[in-house]
Design a protein around this motif. Structure first.
Motif, PDB file in Angstrom:
ATOM      1  N   GLU A 141      12.775  29.974  -6.651  1.00 48.41           N
ATOM      2  CA  GLU A 141      11.670  30.015  -6.177  1.00 48.41           C
ATOM      3  C   GLU A 141      10.572  31.064  -5.975  1.00 48.41           C
ATOM      4  OE1 GLU A 141       9.188  27.027  -3.486  1.00 48.41           O
ATOM      5  OE2 GLU A 141      11.110  27.859  -2.061  1.00 48.41           O
ATOM      6  N   VAL A 142       9.777  31.299  -5.477  1.00 51.08           N
ATOM      7  CA  VAL A 142       8.395  32.767  -5.839  1.00 51.08           C
ATOM      8  C   VAL A 142       8.252  32.735  -4.140  1.00 51.08           C
ATOM      9  CG1 VAL A 142       6.649  34.502  -5.894  1.00 51.08           C
ATOM     10  CG2 VAL A 142       8.280  33.499  -7.807  1.00 51.08           C
ATOM     11  N   VAL A 143       8.675  33.170  -2.991  1.00 52.31           N
ATOM     12  CA  VAL A 143       8.210  32.939  -1.803  1.00 52.31           C
ATOM     13  C   VAL A 143       7.611  34.045  -1.590  1.00 52.31           C
ATOM     14  CG1 VAL A 143       9.229  32.378   0.429  1.00 52.31           C
ATOM     15  CG2 VAL A 143      10.542  31.653  -1.014  1.00 52.31           C
ATOM     16  N   VAL A 144       6.002  33.933  -0.866  1.00 51.11           N
ATOM     17  CA  VAL A 144       5.232  34.806  -0.481  1.00 51.11           C
ATOM     18  C   VAL A 144       5.206  34.994   0.906  1.00 51.11           C
ATOM     19  CG1 VAL A 144       3.711  36.214  -0.672  1.00 51.11           C
ATOM     20  CG2 VAL A 144       4.133  35.192  -2.618  1.00 51.11           C
ATOM     21  N   TYR A 145       5.781  36.016   1.912  1.00 49.16           N
ATOM     22  CA  TYR A 145       5.343  36.260   3.515  1.00 49.16           C
ATOM     23  C   TYR A 145       4.181  37.134   3.204  1.00 49.16           C
ATOM     24  CZ  TYR A 145      10.014  34.543   3.757  1.00 49.16           C
ATOM     25  OH  TYR A 145      11.148  33.827   3.649  1.00 49.16           O
TER      26      TYR A 145
ATOM     27  N   HIS B 143      11.778  45.795   5.462  1.00 52.67           N
ATOM     28  CA  HIS B 143      10.070  45.479   5.170  1.00 52.67           C
ATOM     29  C   HIS B 143       9.216  45.223   6.482  1.00 52.67           C
ATOM     30  CE1 HIS B 143      11.517  43.950   1.216  1.00 52.67           C
ATOM     31  NE2 HIS B 143      12.043  42.906   1.594  1.00 52.67           N
ATOM     32  N   MET B 144       8.883  46.055   6.235  1.00 50.56           N
ATOM     33  CA  MET B 144       7.546  46.615   7.460  1.00 50.56           C
ATOM     34  C   MET B 144       5.782  45.903   7.378  1.00 50.56           C
ATOM     35  SD  MET B 144       9.930  47.588   9.807  1.00 50.56           S
ATOM     36  CE  MET B 144       9.382  47.989  10.772  1.00 50.56           C
TER      37      MET B 144
ATOM     38  N   TRP C  22      10.623  43.102  -2.835  1.00 48.71           N
ATOM     39  CA  TRP C  22       9.623  43.968  -2.120  1.00 48.71           C
ATOM     40  C   TRP C  22       8.619  43.503  -0.960  1.00 48.71           C
ATOM     41  CZ3 TRP C  22       9.810  41.240  -6.788  1.00 48.71           C
ATOM     42  CH2 TRP C  22       8.083  40.543  -6.782  1.00 48.71           C
ATOM     43  N   SER C  23       7.771  44.442  -0.563  1.00 51.78           N
ATOM     44  CA  SER C  23       6.931  44.543   0.198  1.00 51.78           C
ATOM     45  C   SER C  23       5.844  45.300  -0.662  1.00 51.78           C
ATOM     46  CB  SER C  23       7.118  45.030   1.727  1.00 51.78           C
ATOM     47  OG  SER C  23       7.684  46.367   1.780  1.00 51.78           O
TER      48      SER C  23
ATOM     49  N   LEU D 135       5.301  45.236 -10.252  1.00 54.70           N
ATOM     50  CA  LEU D 135       7.077  44.142 -10.095  1.00 54.70           C
ATOM     51  C   LEU D 135       6.176  42.544  -9.973  1.00 54.70           C
ATOM     52  CD1 LEU D 135       8.469  45.783  -6.653  1.00 54.70           C
ATOM     53  CD2 LEU D 135       9.069  45.876  -9.283  1.00 54.70           C
ATOM     54  N   ILE D 136       4.803  42.440 -10.042  1.00 54.61           N
ATOM     55  CA  ILE D 136       4.290  41.355 -10.318  1.00 54.61           C
ATOM     56  C   ILE D 136       4.464  40.728 -11.366  1.00 54.61           C
ATOM     57  CG2 ILE D 136       2.775  39.470  -9.664  1.00 54.61           C
ATOM     58  CD1 ILE D 136       1.472  40.989  -7.157  1.00 54.61           C
TER      59      ILE D 136
END
Length: 79
Positions: free
Chosen positions: A3-7, A46-47, A59-60, A66-67
C-alpha cells in the motif's frame, strides 16, 4: 503489492500536490494525518510533510521524481 501511505498536514500544498499526482495516475493511496504519527516520522528522519511510504521506501516533501518512479513501478508490475 504494498500500500502507498501518504502522511499529510492540513492546508499543506505539497501534500495536496502529492495526492493529486498519485490520484491522476490512478494510484490508490491511504491518506493519514501526520500529527497522529509525529514521533514515528521524526524517528525515521522526516521533518516535513508529506511523508510517503511505499513499503521499504519512504521520503518526505513533494518529490515528483519519486512519485513517478512509484507510479511506473506499479504500472509495470500490474501489466
Amino acid at each position: 503489492m504494498t500500500e502507498v501511505v501518504v502522511y499529510t498536514q492540513p492546508n499543506c500544498q505539497p501534500c495536496k500536490a502529492t495526492l493529486r499526482r498519485f490520484n491522476t495516475a490512478g494510484i490508490e493511496v491511504k491518506e493519514v494525518a501526520a500529527d497522529d504519527y509525529r514521533p514515528l516520522l521524526k524517528a525515521m528522519g522526516h521533518m516535513t510533510a508529506p511523508v510517503v511510504m511505499t513499503g521499504e521506501k519512504h521520503w518526505s516533501g513533494y518529490r515528483p521524481d519519486l512519485i513517478d518512479e512509484t507510479i511506473n513501478t506499479r504500472r509495470n508490475s500490474n501489466g
